[in-house]
Design a protein around this motif. Structure first.
Motif, PDB file in Angstrom:
ATOM      1  N   UNK A 499       0.835  -1.204   0.000  1.00  0.00           N
ATOM      2  CA  UNK A 499       0.000   0.000   0.000  1.00  0.00           C
ATOM      3  C   UNK A 499       0.867   1.250   0.000  1.00  0.00           C
ATOM      4  N   UNK A 500       0.384   2.282  -0.699  1.00  0.00           N
ATOM      5  CA  UNK A 500       1.137   3.525  -0.798  1.00  0.00           C
ATOM      6  C   UNK A 500       0.992   4.381   0.443  1.00  0.00           C
ATOM      7  N   UNK A 501      -0.007   4.106   1.265  1.00  0.00           N
ATOM      8  CA  UNK A 501      -0.278   5.042   2.356  1.00  0.00           C
ATOM      9  C   UNK A 501      -0.590   4.401   3.699  1.00  0.00           C
ATOM     10  N   UNK A 502      -0.350   3.111   3.827  1.00  0.00           N
ATOM     11  CA  UNK A 502      -0.543   2.464   5.126  1.00  0.00           C
ATOM     12  C   UNK A 502       0.795   1.885   5.560  1.00  0.00           C
ATOM     13  N   UNK A 503       1.337   2.390   6.641  1.00  0.00           N
ATOM     14  CA  UNK A 503       2.632   1.893   7.097  1.00  0.00           C
ATOM     15  C   UNK A 503       2.436   0.647   7.961  1.00  0.00           C
ATOM     16  N   UNK A 504       3.248  -0.341   7.716  1.00  0.00           N
ATOM     17  CA  UNK A 504       3.311  -1.514   8.588  1.00  0.00           C
ATOM     18  C   UNK A 504       4.363  -1.173   9.649  1.00  0.00           C
ATOM     19  N   UNK A 505       3.902  -0.557  10.722  1.00  0.00           N
ATOM     20  CA  UNK A 505       4.861  -0.019  11.693  1.00  0.00           C
ATOM     21  C   UNK A 505       5.617  -1.142  12.423  1.00  0.00           C
ATOM     22  N   UNK A 506       4.978  -2.274  12.606  1.00  0.00           N
ATOM     23  CA  UNK A 506       5.700  -3.396  13.218  1.00  0.00           C
ATOM     24  C   UNK A 506       6.892  -3.789  12.350  1.00  0.00           C
ATOM     25  N   UNK A 507       6.625  -3.894  11.087  1.00  0.00           N
ATOM     26  CA  UNK A 507       7.709  -4.277  10.172  1.00  0.00           C
ATOM     27  C   UNK A 507       8.786  -3.192  10.149  1.00  0.00           C
ATOM     28  N   UNK A 508       8.372  -1.922  10.074  1.00  0.00           N
ATOM     29  CA  UNK A 508       9.361  -0.845  10.039  1.00  0.00           C
ATOM     30  C   UNK A 508      10.181  -0.820  11.329  1.00  0.00           C
ATOM     31  N   UNK A 509       9.528  -1.051  12.458  1.00  0.00           N
ATOM     32  CA  UNK A 509      10.263  -1.115  13.731  1.00  0.00           C
ATOM     33  C   UNK A 509      11.321  -2.222  13.678  1.00  0.00           C
ATOM     34  N   UNK A 526       8.261  12.060  -5.526  1.00  0.00           N
ATOM     35  CA  UNK A 526       8.660  11.826  -4.130  1.00  0.00           C
ATOM     36  C   UNK A 526       7.831  12.645  -3.144  1.00  0.00           C
ATOM     37  N   UNK A 527       7.624  13.912  -3.479  1.00  0.00           N
ATOM     38  CA  UNK A 527       6.958  14.822  -2.531  1.00  0.00           C
ATOM     39  C   UNK A 527       5.530  14.367  -2.257  1.00  0.00           C
ATOM     40  N   UNK A 528       5.250  14.127  -1.013  1.00  0.00           N
ATOM     41  CA  UNK A 528       3.917  13.686  -0.626  1.00  0.00           C
ATOM     42  C   UNK A 528       3.679  12.208  -0.832  1.00  0.00           C
ATOM     43  N   UNK A 529       4.729  11.489  -1.190  1.00  0.00           N
ATOM     44  CA  UNK A 529       4.561  10.095  -1.550  1.00  0.00           C
ATOM     45  C   UNK A 529       4.781   9.107  -0.415  1.00  0.00           C
ATOM     46  N   UNK A 530       4.946   7.850  -0.810  1.00  0.00           N
ATOM     47  CA  UNK A 530       5.103   6.740   0.125  1.00  0.00           C
ATOM     48  C   UNK A 530       6.407   6.854   0.924  1.00  0.00           C
ATOM     49  N   UNK A 531       7.480   7.117   0.217  1.00  0.00           N
ATOM     50  CA  UNK A 531       8.793   7.116   0.864  1.00  0.00           C
ATOM     51  C   UNK A 531       8.901   8.160   1.963  1.00  0.00           C
ATOM     52  N   UNK A 532       8.326   9.327   1.734  1.00  0.00           N
ATOM     53  CA  UNK A 532       8.429  10.378   2.750  1.00  0.00           C
ATOM     54  C   UNK A 532       7.688   9.995   4.026  1.00  0.00           C
ATOM     55  N   UNK A 533       6.641   9.192   3.876  1.00  0.00           N
ATOM     56  CA  UNK A 533       5.949   8.721   5.082  1.00  0.00           C
ATOM     57  C   UNK A 533       6.855   7.779   5.886  1.00  0.00           C
ATOM     58  N   UNK A 534       7.543   6.914   5.171  1.00  0.00           N
ATOM     59  CA  UNK A 534       8.470   5.991   5.839  1.00  0.00           C
ATOM     60  C   UNK A 534       9.601   6.786   6.493  1.00  0.00           C
ATOM     61  N   UNK A 535      10.139   7.760   5.753  1.00  0.00           N
ATOM     62  CA  UNK A 535      11.234   8.581   6.296  1.00  0.00           C
ATOM     63  C   UNK A 535      10.779   9.311   7.560  1.00  0.00           C
ATOM     64  N   UNK A 536       9.576   9.840   7.529  1.00  0.00           N
ATOM     65  CA  UNK A 536       9.060  10.569   8.692  1.00  0.00           C
ATOM     66  C   UNK A 536       8.869   9.636   9.885  1.00  0.00           C
ATOM     67  N   UNK A 537       8.327   8.455   9.608  1.00  0.00           N
ATOM     68  CA  UNK A 537       8.071   7.526  10.713  1.00  0.00           C
ATOM     69  C   UNK A 537       9.372   7.100  11.392  1.00  0.00           C
TER      70      UNK A 537
END
Lengths: 587, 587
Positions: A499-509, A526-537
């Protein structure tokens, strides 16, 4: 090499050269222009029917008016091949080696006779009204005209434009190029009004243009050069808003394009002898076909509440056969994306299961409905989005904004399959669930037919596709293939984030604890996209993150897909090098 | 406590209780409902004119139809106070202590008689058409109606909806509630058509509804209960799409609201004795006034090419006096945001200097024009955006999406001033420059009148506002104040980043070298926002980044601004604590 050195068109370097011709010569010019449209389209593809239909109107315009002082705004600008040929760009039709030297839409970088980059429908009236208003304020005297097709009139923005154009105090002409067709057959109430006006030679009292306060004229045969010249001469100096309703024949001069207008609106290269396509059809179903087949399969399996909805682009998905097989489960609202999305919301609210078939770039018109009507009401609308990805399209048609638009709204889940099998599984799950709206981004790059699938996609758990070390790569959707190549080059781990907009936070942790570098890769800006959400998290942790995607800038047809990748540091080699450098810095 | 225990309304627990009343009793009910609207609005503010005008229509609807089986979709739903009173929610008008127990728009969480959360205009026809289509497919027999005001009809989406509603095969009624006004005075060609129909008692042949193929009826006095009941009874069982054109008087029953309809569309608390506002006007100019004054000042200084453009919301900015002073420099396009933006593009292309005055939430309708018409053509359009920020608004009116929408498009520069002085300087610079489109986000939280300003904002250099250590805080726009409080609590450095979407990479590089933690703070949803861009840029370095902003979810009037801050970890205390913990973990 010029294939037609004998053509009169060779002498037309600008509209000024046209003004000295007589009617017979201009009629010859029309025939030449038609022949050139057909020849070039047969060789390299392009818009066909709209350009064949508008030849005489264009000649008459440039004969009567004085561009570029006088300004004409072509709606969509997909019908401007004749205009381009008459404004110094005929070489790109006469000489096959120059076929790619002129772009397919109006382009201010290309010619002073083009005022805007335009590729979306229904904007011309508003643009022209703004120009007329500025002229009046600044004390100019140039004539302003918009040319809009009947199909483009179904877009609500055209109506907003007409509403305000009618109030303009000075010269403003709206040419309604009525060829009784849009991309698909015209849909909706306006068809009725235009049909009555045509049948009555413009005399029917139920005239929506007059009802709005426009002066109104009708031209019965817009492919008759003499009529068109006369009509333009009569209204050239009008000092108020006027609608010139012109009846033209889309595809005129090429019989197959008249018989099957929809199939010849835009064409791929074809054989002049029998109109057959030059390229063999692709082996195996496309992502679009898989989507349509999956929806059809769900109806066959008993899901009777499904409605496939399109906004005038059935051809993008091959929905024509679906329409024939499931007429009760198909609605084409015309070029009216706002309506399509809110209509889907209403359909879902009343217990139906709507499936929107949208195109990334045109869907931009429905942003508010995606938010206000669908997301705020958390309605289980399913939406299939085509064309979402980095491409070498015209800058008005790039598909890199819909993901940002949809995926940053609450409640929407934006899934991005990395194989056709995953696409099918995602659509089937979306049709089952009732949580809320689900969009599915069709792969625009080749993806494998087969691939792992899940039981459902309600909870997003990133899927490990390759085990490696140091680096974990999250490659979204059709970027899986590139992600795999990078992973193999680096011996990195590879994940499918689904998914482009749902983070799997367990996996990212987990990844943050076990890897040095986490890489995101997406087929998007890139701006406003999937990667920036991961970077922010992950930003408040020591793990390094590297986002790969397109820069926030328009690309255009002057760059190939490969060139765009290079420019954005997105080739496998560039990505691999970039990650390697980062890893080396850490050591 | 119930202020009117004697009211007949107390006996109406649902529309069923209404059906046993006679005409005289229903007339009494209308008077009671009107009185309650006025009393509550005087006390707490709200929509006034639209609700006063629609009392009889609403009573007649619930008398004739059978909600909630039959469905009515209220456009905007700002005229639903009578509907709410008749569907079990009168207590929120009868009892001042319950004034806040019922929300201002239709709300499915509140009542089975409300089907959608609706707050934007022009969506009702599409929603109702979707419902009718689902009914037909699923074999239902409920009656579907949309009620749309004449103002909302200027939105292009209404036209898209009508176009498709006209093709519906079964029952579908569109009530055009014609009160000759939108939020501002109706603008555009449709006004002409409606006026002719009113003047001719619906007989004028230039009837746009009939032109679209609708069956059409006219009600001369929609505030006459008997007429309305009769009209609804006659069309209740219609088996095809029908437009019922109803002439009503906005503000009926409250003279000041009839005399000044625009000023009484929505009201703040007022004194019943003389209609005067209860609250004293704010001291000093608001951010909106500063914007209007700055544009007026530029015209005074000789910038004759300026055009202030609004889409029916002059009141949001106080543009009324501007309109009087500079009539040639003012255009209201009506509720037509798409047109407003493309009109501005055309105006800029022709050498004028357009200044759009838009509201964050309504601007969502113009996303495609911000991209296709303005950004792709890199036109120097200036846009002032009001209401962009975290708020306790209804969920249909939250202002946290425009920044994501605008600032992730190429070419747009989205400036966010942190003082009124900075706002003025940014607008003046935007009016001078010709690089491309510039949006300016008006502060929605209180900001100081004075503050440092720059010569220009072409190149974005983050401005240091406080020197501290360990932590650098980038607080965007009206979050500067909160940023300063956090910075002082932590002895951190504070920066004003000036723009939501242009990174000062030199400054960020410097900060990454000299600070342990970089904090972003924005008055916006986090996803797709400013902070995520900073996090992404710095993600491949050891420096830690912490983004503060709102979660991606709708808030609603059930939460106060302060509660929303708490919920999003956005109070000064929460932010300070969060950063402190992060710093401690590092030590």
């Amino acid at each position: 090499m010029n294939q037609h050195p004998e053509y009169l068109l060779n002498k037309i370097k600008s509209p000024a050269d046209l003004k000295v011709l007589n009617l017979e010569e201009m009629t010859q010019l029309a025939a030449e222009i038609r022949q050139l449209i057909i020849e070039k389209d047969a060789a390299v593809g392009g818009h066909l029917g709209p350009d064949l239909g508008i030849v005489e109107l264009t000649i008459a315009y440039h004969y009567v008016f004085s561009a570029p002082t006088d300004k004409i705004v072509w709606d969509v600008s997909h019908q401007t091949y004749p205009h381009k040929m008459l404004t110094g760009r005929a070489y790109a039709w006469l000489d096959p080696e120059a076929y790619d030297k002129v772009t397919p839409y109006t382009n201010p970088d290309e010619s002073p006779y083009d005022y805007y980059a335009i590729g979306h429908t229904s904007t011309s009236v508003s643009l022209a009204t703004g120009m007329a208003k500025a002229r009046d304020l600044l004390g100019g005297s140039e004539k302003i005209m918009a040319v809009i097709g009947d199909g483009s009139l179904t877009g609500g923005m055209a109506y907003e434009g007409l509403n305000n154009a009618a109030m303009e105090k000075g010269n403003l002409v709206i040419v309604v190029n009525d060829n009784q067709w849009s991309i698909d057959k015209n849909v909706g109430g306006l068809t009725t009004a235009l049909a009555k006006l045509r049948a009555s030679q413009g005399q029917d009292p139920e005239n929506p243009f007059k009802a709005f306060g426009f002066d109104y004229r009708y031209v019965a045969d817009g492919n008759d050069l003499e009529s068109m010249i006369k009509a333009f001469q009569e209204i050239r100096d009008v000092d108020h808003p006027l609608v010139l309703h012109v009846n033209t024949l889309k595809g005129k001069g090429y019989e197959p394009a008249i018989r099957d207008e929809e199939g010849h609106h835009w064409v791929r290269p074809f054989n002049l002898t029998d109109d057959s396509p030059k390229a063999a059809p692709a082996a195996g179903p496309s992502a679009a076909q898989v989507a349509v087949n999956t929806v059809a399969g769900a109806i066959d399996a008993g899901k009777n509440s499904i409605m496939a909805i399109t906004a005038a682009i059935p051809g993008v998905f091959g929905l024509d056969s679906f329409k024939k097989a499931y007429p009760d489960h198909y609605t084409d609202v015309g070029i009216a994306e706002q309506d399509s999305v809110a209509f889907a919301a209403g359909f879902a609210k009343a217990g139906g299961r709507p499936v929107l078939f949208e195109n990334s770039t045109f869907l931009q018109r429905a942003f508010d409905q995606l938010s206000h009507d669908v997301a705020a009401n958390q309605l289980p609308v399913v939406m299939i989005v085509a064309g979402g990805g980095i491409s070498a399209n015209s800058k008005t048609h790039v598909g890199v904004f819909d993901q940002v638009m949809i995926s940053n709204l609450p409640n929407w889940k934006y899934l991005a399959p990395s194989s056709l099998a995953e696409e099918k599984a995602m659509i089937n799950w979306a049709l089952e669930q009732k949580d809320g709206p689900v969009a599915i981004k069709l792969p625009v790059r080749p993806v494998p037919a087969e691939g792992p699938v899940l039981e459902g996609y309600r909870h997003i758990h990133y899927q490990k596709r390759r085990a490696g070390k140091q680096t974990a790569i999250l490659a979204l959707g059709d970027m899986q293939k590139m992600g795999r190549e990078v992973a193999e080059a680096l011996d990195a781990s590879l994940y499918d984030p689904l998914a482009a907009n749902v983070l799997d936070t367990d996996c990212l942790d987990h990844l943050a604890r076990h890897y040095q570098v986490i890489v995101t890769l997406e087929d998007n800006v890139l701006d406003g996209g999937f990667g920036q959400k991961v970077a922010s998290y992950l930003a408040d942790r020591p793990v390094l993150v590297k986002n790969f995607g397109e820069k926030r800038e328009y690309t255009d047809v002057d760059q190939s897909y490969e060139q765009i990748l290079v420019r954005n540091q997105l080739t496998v080699k560039q990505i691999t090098g970039s990650i390697s450098r980062l890893l080396n810095e850490q050591e």
